[in-house]
Design a protein around this motif. Structure first.
Motif, short mmCIF file in Angstrom:
data_model
loop_
_atom_site.label_atom_id
_atom_site.label_comp_id
_atom_site.label_asym_id
_atom_site.label_seq_id
_atom_site.Cartn_x
_atom_site.Cartn_y
_atom_site.Cartn_z
N VAL A 1 0.53 -1.34 -0.35
CA VAL A 1 0.13 0.07 0.37
C VAL A 1 0.76 1.17 -0.37
O VAL A 1 0.95 2.11 -1.19
N TYR A 2 2.07 0.73 0.92
CA TYR A 2 2.57 2.50 0.23
C TYR A 2 3.78 2.95 -0.45
O TYR A 2 3.50 3.81 -0.68
N GLY A 3 3.62 1.37 -1.12
CA GLY A 3 4.39 1.95 -2.43
C GLY A 3 3.16 2.93 -3.75
O GLY A 3 3.94 3.27 -3.97
N LEU A 4 2.35 1.99 -3.61
CA LEU A 4 1.56 2.62 -4.63
C LEU A 4 0.76 3.98 -3.97
O LEU A 4 1.18 5.39 -4.99
N VAL A 5 0.30 4.44 -3.08
CA VAL A 5 0.04 5.49 -2.55
C VAL A 5 1.25 7.11 -2.74
O VAL A 5 0.71 8.11 -2.86
N SER A 6 2.58 6.54 -2.28
CA SER A 6 3.09 7.25 -2.56
C SER A 6 3.86 7.98 -4.03
O SER A 6 4.24 8.62 -4.32
N SER A 7 3.28 6.92 -4.71
CA SER A 7 3.68 7.38 -6.63
C SER A 7 2.65 8.20 -6.34
O SER A 7 3.32 8.94 -7.53
N PHE A 8 1.64 8.78 -5.95
CA PHE A 8 0.98 9.57 -6.03
C PHE A 8 0.51 10.69 -5.44
O PHE A 8 0.28 11.38 -5.28
N GLY A 9 1.31 10.07 -4.36
CA GLY A 9 1.76 11.66 -3.40
C GLY A 9 1.70 11.70 -2.49
O GLY A 9 1.66 12.37 -1.42
N TYR A 10 0.72 10.58 -1.64
CA TYR A 10 -0.52 10.90 -0.61
C TYR A 10 0.96 9.45 0.35
O TYR A 10 0.91 9.08 0.66
N PRO A 11 0.16 9.88 1.71
CA PRO A 11 0.79 9.58 2.80
C PRO A 11 -1.10 8.45 2.74
O PRO A 11 -1.77 8.56 2.22
N PHE A 12 -0.53 7.72 4.29
CA PHE A 12 -1.17 6.58 4.40
C PHE A 12 -1.10 6.34 5.94
O PHE A 12 -0.07 5.58 6.42
N PRO A 13 -2.25 5.96 6.27
CA PRO A 13 -1.49 5.81 8.29
C PRO A 13 -2.53 4.33 8.17
O PRO A 13 -2.64 3.66 9.12
N GLY A 14 -1.08 3.59 7.97
CA GLY A 14 -0.87 2.13 8.28
C GLY A 14 -0.23 2.08 9.23
O GLY A 14 0.38 2.94 10.21
N GLY A 15 0.48 0.48 9.25
CA GLY A 15 1.33 -0.65 10.34
C GLY A 15 2.66 0.15 10.14
O GLY A 15 3.32 0.64 9.29
N THR A 16 3.65 -0.28 11.25
CA THR A 16 5.17 0.15 10.98
C THR A 16 5.92 -0.91 10.36
O THR A 16 6.84 -1.08 10.13
N CYS A 17 5.30 -2.60 10.53
CA CYS A 17 5.53 -3.18 9.78
C CYS A 17 4.82 -4.04 8.11
O CYS A 17 4.67 -4.31 8.05
N PRO A 18 6.04 -3.95 7.51
CA PRO A 18 5.84 -3.96 6.20
C PRO A 18 5.37 -5.03 6.04
O PRO A 18 4.05 -4.99 4.86
N SER A 19 5.45 -6.26 6.68
CA SER A 19 5.09 -6.87 5.86
C SER A 19 2.87 -7.55 6.53
O SER A 19 2.79 -8.42 6.10
N VAL A 20 2.85 -7.06 7.49
CA VAL A 20 1.55 -7.54 8.11
C VAL A 20 0.52 -6.83 7.23
O VAL A 20 0.70 -5.44 6.34
N GLY A 21 -0.22 -7.67 7.44
CA GLY A 21 -1.75 -7.63 6.10
C GLY A 21 -2.37 -6.04 6.74
O GLY A 21 -2.66 -6.14 7.59
#
Length: 486
Positions: free
Chosen positions: A110-130
């Motif tokens: 998710v971070y990879g996608l939203v960042s490519s459009f310039g957005y942040p996202f209120p997700g978690g700290t561990c990258p592999s968590v669903g």
């Protein structure tokens, strides 16, 4: 065997397959479970077929996305694991700033996608968590004080129900289910297969906060906790921090602070003055892209661990003596522990702006979470480490209320009340409405109110019932006054 599996679609892994041992393994290797079948679903139809197949054969279901459930509740013995990690399509509607994802996506994706459009996202700290499991339990992350919990951005959820049907839940359709899924949704009401999030405004950069303190004293760890409470009492909503006091084989007695600030580094330095003034502070406070920040913070997570942990919500400031007693816990780690620590997860800000009863996440008014953890590498030390957690949880529960459902602990006596507070009875009613046969069950799960309806649906490996509890326990029982936000 082929006839037995008839009806399942997607990739099927049984104990006879060479990849079975790898496929059954979750993040916490201290938990070992042996399912009958692991069904990797690539489509919503695969998920629906798996639910119908399990009901037909009376085999219990477990739902797995990232496989990070701390007690291994996304797996089990003699169960069908419905693995949704391959449901990972996602796209952004830039006209409405909406993110549409299937439920198998991870934080990193998710971070990879939203960042490519310039957005942040209120997700978690561990990258592999669903992301689905993260949000359905509430969703604490390093943007939560600025944007709210992960579940607060949800606008719609698609779910496969106990009959294999696809249903929608949002603020207009199945509103009660939508309420329950935001904080108590993981594995309880059905299998979430897709989610829609309202994205925040775009940002060019954020301020990454990294502060480490090595070779510190016990007194300095106490000072750190005091500074933490003082900071939080007047904290800027744009800053969310994770603090930790710990002992490890690598760092000895130490402390750290990690966070994200939605503002300039110069302003962050002023806000963090008291932390930076503590002895042995080595820090990096710099402007980076959102993707760089979450990637750096997430880079320290190993591919797996052996651990156990407990959590609680702090609702009033701790006294000097209480802080001292907390720090004392980690001065004597158990035998075989390579890491023993107390983590502090900041709440408040936009988290507390949402009403206590607006979602199923109950602890909106808490100041922060405490999480006690021990990590070991050799299986022979498992029992002594678990006993250490059980012993020290007695202190944690005296200083906190409740427990975070995304940090489950299998020894909680009244686990539903600990996780969901006064929302338990309403959650049971919603469970009865949407899953009357308890098709979706796991240890510490929510059960439909009528046990008789579930007998034929889950004939074995059934989770323990919440027997003898008719009313929620009094959250004042630890000596704290809890005020429900209106």
């Amino acid at each position: 065997m082929h006839d037995f599996l008839c009806g399942l679609t997607g990739e099927i892994v049984t104990p006879f397959h060479p990849i079975y041992n790898k496929a059954r393994q979750g993040y916490n290797k201290a938990i070992q479970k042996y399912p009958i079948i692991i069904n990797y679903c690539s489509t919503k139809v695969d998920v629906s077929n798996a639910v119908c197949w399990a009901k037909r054969h009376c085999i219990p279901i477990r739902i797995r996305s990232g496989g990070h459930n701390y007690e291994g509740y996304s797996n089990g013995n003699c169960v069908l694991v419905i693995d949704i990690s391959r449901l990972n399509d996602m796209y952004i509607d830039t006209d409405s700033n909406l993110l549409h994802v299937e439920s198998g996506v991870t934080n990193q994706q998710v971070y990879g996608l939203v960042s490519s459009f310039g957005y942040p996202f209120p997700g978690g700290t561990c990258p592999s968590v669903g992301v689905s499991g993260y949000c359905l339990g509430g969703g604490w992350g390093l943007s939560c004080r600025n944007y709210g919990l992960g579940c607060d951005s949800l606008t719609e959820i698609e779910l496969i129900d106990y009959e294999g049907n696809l249903i929608h839940a949002n603020g207009r359709v199945n509103e009660d289910l939508f309420w329950a899924l935001r904080g108590a949704g993981g594995g309880n009401f059905g299998i979430v297969v897709a989610m829609t999030f309202q994205l925040p405004q775009k940002v060019d950069f954020v301020t990454l906060i990294e502060i480490d303190y090595l070779n510190v004293s016990e007194i300095e760890q106490e000072q750190f906790l005091s500074v933490w409470q003082n900071w939080l009492s007047k904290a800027d909503d744009r800053m969310t921090l994770l603090g930790r006091v710990y002992q490890s084989e690598r760092d000895g007695r130490a402390m750290l602070l990690r966070g994200i600030f939605y503002g300039e580094p110069e302003e962050a330095n002023l806000i963090l003055t008291d932390f930076l003034s503590l002895p042995n502070a080595v820090y990096n406070i710099e402007a980076v892209t959102f993707l760089e920040a979450v990637t750096i913070i997430g880079s320290v997570y190993p591919p797996f661990e052996r651990f156990q942990s407990v959590s609680g919500f702090v609702i009033q400031e701790l006294s000097e003596e209480e802080i001292k007693s907390l720090v004392q816990i980690i001065q004597e780690p158990p035998n075989g522990s390579v890491f023993a620590g107390i983590s502090l997860y900041a709440l408040g800000g936009k988290v507390s702006d949402v009403g206590t009863n607006d979602t199923a996440f109950f602890y909106r008014n808490a100041k922060y979470m405490i999480w006690l953890e021990t990590v070991w590498e050799k299986s022979e030390f498992a029992q002594v480490n678990r006993e250490w957690i059980a012993k020290n949880y007695q202190l944690i529960r005296c200083l906190t209320i409740g427990s975070y459902v995304n940090f489950p602990y299998d020894k909680l006596e009244h686990y539903l009340e600990e996780y969901f507070g006064f929302h338990v009875n309403q959650l049971k009613r919603i469970k009865t409405k949407y899953d009357p046969c308890n098709t979706f069950s796991y240890p510490q799960g929510i059960f439909a109110e009528s046990e008789e309806e579930s007998i034929d649906c889950v004939p074995y490996d059934a989770s323990p019932k919440d027997e003898g509890i008719e009313q929620p326990i009094d959250l004042n029982y630890r000596g704290f006054r809890y005020v429900t936000k209106k």
